[in-house]
Design an enzyme around this catalytic site. Structure first.
Site, PDB file in Angstrom:
ATOM      1  N   LYS A 113      47.371  30.891  44.060  1.00 44.90           N
ATOM      2  CA  LYS A 113      46.483  29.772  43.748  1.00 44.90           C
ATOM      3  C   LYS A 113      46.661  28.596  44.696  1.00 44.90           C
ATOM      4  O   LYS A 113      45.688  27.904  44.994  1.00 44.90           O
ATOM      5  CB  LYS A 113      46.678  29.325  42.297  1.00 44.90           C
ATOM      6  CG  LYS A 113      45.969  30.250  41.327  1.00 44.90           C
ATOM      7  CD  LYS A 113      46.123  29.814  39.895  1.00 44.90           C
ATOM      8  CE  LYS A 113      45.525  30.864  38.969  1.00 44.90           C
ATOM      9  NZ  LYS A 113      45.928  30.675  37.580  1.00 44.90           N
ATOM     10  N   LYS A 196      38.825  46.629  41.273  1.00 43.50           N
ATOM     11  CA  LYS A 196      38.867  45.828  40.058  1.00 43.50           C
ATOM     12  C   LYS A 196      37.666  44.896  39.972  1.00 43.50           C
ATOM     13  O   LYS A 196      37.384  44.147  40.903  1.00 43.50           O
ATOM     14  CB  LYS A 196      40.163  45.004  40.047  1.00 43.50           C
ATOM     15  CG  LYS A 196      40.438  44.349  38.725  1.00 43.50           C
ATOM     16  CD  LYS A 196      41.827  43.741  38.679  1.00 43.50           C
ATOM     17  CE  LYS A 196      42.015  42.996  37.374  1.00 43.50           C
ATOM     18  NZ  LYS A 196      42.208  41.575  37.507  1.00 43.50           N
ATOM     19  N   LYS A 199      35.701  38.103  38.406  1.00 41.98           N
ATOM     20  CA  LYS A 199      34.692  37.053  38.526  1.00 41.98           C
ATOM     21  C   LYS A 199      34.793  36.323  39.855  1.00 41.98           C
ATOM     22  O   LYS A 199      33.824  35.737  40.307  1.00 41.98           O
ATOM     23  CB  LYS A 199      34.706  36.088  37.339  1.00 41.98           C
ATOM     24  CG  LYS A 199      36.016  35.581  36.854  1.00 41.98           C
ATOM     25  CD  LYS A 199      35.831  34.830  35.517  1.00 41.98           C
ATOM     26  CE  LYS A 199      37.160  34.603  34.825  1.00 41.98           C
ATOM     27  NZ  LYS A 199      37.041  34.230  33.427  1.00 41.98           N
TER      28      LYS A 199
END
Ligand code: TRP
Length: 333
Positions: A113, A196, A199
């Site tokens: 992140k 996979k 989003k």
């Protein structure tokens, strides 16, 4: 009673992968009479990376509506919003005293992140696993239905629970484990050839639960394929495996065998297969989409559900936190 806790960050409308990998398992666990299930919207967690108030409001409502539309039953499980339970941030603060900067910096999701959000590496992002641990152990949970990507967070939760127990020399928190239904767990791949559905994978990768039929058809038509098999019984490349995997989820076994046969005999026509897949996908998702849309319009109902859930969650959380305070010596007079 077995205590089960899981949460979803309201950062986008859920897709087929979220449904198949997570929400469907919540429903199955919730149906088990020996389980006390707590399922919540992790709105504080979403603030570590998202900060649009209007969007947050919409996504929280959409996520609750999606939980319900997927069959999570508020009569059987506790459905609530994280920020309605102030005991969670209180426990988070207390657990922060047990969490080491070094171990937090080593967490894989943190490292990923900070690459994406490198202009906003906030303390909330660093202590994300501490808040998640608080979410879980605030109900003294045993099992946490989550995907593989959350394994490390669960390990940290166990570490914080153990550290608390040993620092205060008491066997208070159970060590919760990540839980899934074993080999029945089906991986939902993306439409872009990735393994996979996600989003963050972009518009063309995922099929969202509220997606309209013509949008589903368009996406599936555009799904990645190859030039077709060049010899009988050859191995399927990833993107073709993906189409079959999706078919396995939404189509009848006969349909899957038919196209499998067609692949093995080099007579497969991807156009036909995609049309069939889209049709079955639409049939599969239509009841969920209609339910989501219906629930979204009924704000008063959604509000009542989470109010009641919040109260039940607080009752459980209050018990834990008042014990924790006592154990730590935070009760002076
Ligand atoms: N970190 C989880 C995710 O990104 C969401 C989450 C927050 C969670 N708190 C939790 C999941 C507690 C299970 C239990 O998917």
């Amino acid at each position: 009673m077995e205590i089960v806790v899981s949460g979803t960050r309201p950062t986008g409308i859920l897709h087929l992968g979220n449904y198949y990998g997570a929400v469907r398992n919540y429903v199955r666990l919730g149906d088990d009479p020996n389980v006390r299930g707590y399922f919540f919207i992790a709105d504080y967690h979403s603030l570590t990376t998202h900060n649009n108030p209007e969007e947050l409001k919409l996504l929280v409502k959409q996520t609750i509506a999606t939980y319900l539309a997927c069959g999570l039953d508020p009569e059987k499980v506790v459905i609530y919003v994280q920020s309605d339970v102030p005991e969670i941030p209180e426990l988070y603060l207390l657990l922060n005293m047990l969490a080491y900067k070094g171990e937090l910096e080593k967490v894989a999701t943190f490292k990923e992140k900070i690459k994406i959000h490198n202009e906003n590496i906030n303390a909330g992002l660093l202590t994300y696993p501490v808040l998640m641990a608080a979410d879980i152990i605030v109900h003294r949970a045993h099992k946490v239905p989550v995907g593989k990507d959350q394994e490390q967070h669960l390990e940290m939760t166990r570490n914080f629970a153990k550290r608390f127990n040993s620092r205060y020399d008491i066997d208070f928190f159970p060590e919760p484990i990540a839980y899934n239904f074993g080999d029945e767990l089906v991986k939902v791949p993306g439409l872009d050839g990735s393994t996979k559905m996600s989003k963050t994978g972009g518009e063309t990768n995922a099929i969202f639960l509220n997606e309209e039929p013509d949008a589903i058809l368009k996406k599936i038509k555009r799904a990645k394929t190859d030039a077709g098999p060049s010899e009988p019984n050859s191995e399927k490349p990833q993107e073709i495996q993906n189409l079959f995997a999706l078919m396995q989820i939404v189509s009848k076994p006969d349909t899957v065998s038919f196209y499998d046969q067609a692949w093995n005999t080099c007579t497969i026509r991807y156009g036909d297969m995609k049309k069939q897949l889209a049709e079955d996908m639409i049939t599969y998702l239509t009841p969920i989409r209609e339910k989501i849309n219906e629930l979204i319009r009924d704000e008063a109902y959604l509000g009542r559900i989470v109010k009641r859930g919040g109260e039940a969650a607080r009752e459980s959380a209050q018990k834990t936190v008042s014990e924790v305070r006592k154990i730590m010596g935070i009760n002076y007079f």
